[in-house]
Write an enzyme that holds these catalytic residues in place. Structure first.
Site, PDB file in Angstrom:
ATOM      1  N   LYS A 129       0.821  -1.210   0.000  1.00 56.40           N
ATOM      2  CA  LYS A 129       0.000   0.000   0.000  1.00 56.40           C
ATOM      3  C   LYS A 129       0.856   1.262   0.000  1.00 56.40           C
ATOM      4  O   LYS A 129       0.648   2.181  -0.789  1.00 56.40           O
ATOM      5  CB  LYS A 129      -0.947  -0.026   1.209  1.00 56.40           C
ATOM      6  N   ASP A 147      -6.249   1.347   0.836  1.00 57.45           N
ATOM      7  CA  ASP A 147      -6.219   1.497   2.284  1.00 57.45           C
ATOM      8  C   ASP A 147      -7.602   1.125   2.834  1.00 57.45           C
ATOM      9  O   ASP A 147      -8.433   0.565   2.121  1.00 57.45           O
ATOM     10  CB  ASP A 147      -5.856   2.930   2.654  1.00 57.45           C
TER      11      ASP A 147
END
Length: 223
Positions: A129, A147
């Site tokens: 991420k 996220d």
DNA sequence: ATCCCGAGGG
DNA sequence: CCCTCTGGAT
């Protein structure tokens, strides 16, 4: 035999309409994390794990004034970094990672932030991420960082259902038209933060509700 | 699956 | 009080 449970998913046309709408509303979406260069962006994103950007900005204002570069960060030392970011959740581990990551940038990359996934994910505290955010925001690559917000919005709307963040990410790379790929992350995160919120999604003022598959608990006025 | 872990909101 | 916030490492 296990029947493959069908997950409701929006078709490509609906997905395209959604991003056309986002683009129409906000052509140039911006993130809300403060940074002044590639290094401070990387550190800010590492610190942002399970923390609000407002809280991160409060700490990085102190931190980056003293250490806007890997060398300065290493000179600061773990204990100083820890004290400076103590107001952020998970601060002990993050302080260690920021220190070690800064040293590694010096040792392996001439003090620069690498522009490829492999090198980024080799840094402590940097996973898929975080790497995707840096690649997208700083190096303008068509990555989509999933996220908590993207994960929720992808599943809730039916835009990109998935059991894991990676599944949602791959679904999004297929659903988002290429011309909107650079901005998709920001559009979705801002949508999740301010409208498609975790607790009380504000469906009555949602700009993409005509395509959304989510059924709000509290029905829309008049509907 | 579990740990890390402070601030802000409801 | 409980939940959530731009996750990653073990």
């Amino acid at each position: 035999m296990p029947s493959p449970k069908k997950v409701k998913k929006l078709n490509r046309a609906a997905a395209e309409a959604i991003f056309e709408r986002f683009h129409e509303i906000e052509p140039e979406p911006k993130g809300e994390l403060d940074y002044v260069n590639a290094f401070t962006l990387l550190v800010a994103v590492v610190l942002s794990a399970q923390a609000t950007d407002a809280g991160v900005n409060k700490a990085t204002k102190r931190l980056f004034e003293l250490a806007p570069s890997p060398a300065a960060m290493v000179a600061l030392g773990v204990d100083q970094i820890t004290e400076l970011i103590k107001t952020i959740g998970l601060y002990r581990g993050k302080a260690k990672n920021v220190f070690a990551l800064s040293q590694m940038l010096i040792d392996l990359h001439g003090g620069e932030v690498p522009d490829n996934r492999e090198a980024l994910e080799a840094l402590p505290g940097v996973g898929r991420k975080t790497a995707n955010v840096v690649l997208n925001i700083y190096f303008k690559q068509p990555t989509i960082a999933v996220d908590t917000h993207l994960f929720r919005v992808g599943n809730r709307t039916g835009l990109a259902p998935g059991k894991t963040p990676l599944e949602v990410e791959l679904a999004l790379t297929k659903q988002v038209p290429e011309r909107f790929m650079l901005h998709a992350h920001h559009w979705l995160i801002l949508h999740g933060r301010y409208i498609c919120k975790a607790r009380k999604p504000e469906c009555w003022r949602c700009p993409i509700r005509e395509w959304c598959l989510f059924e709000p608990k509290t029905p829309l006025p008049g509907g």
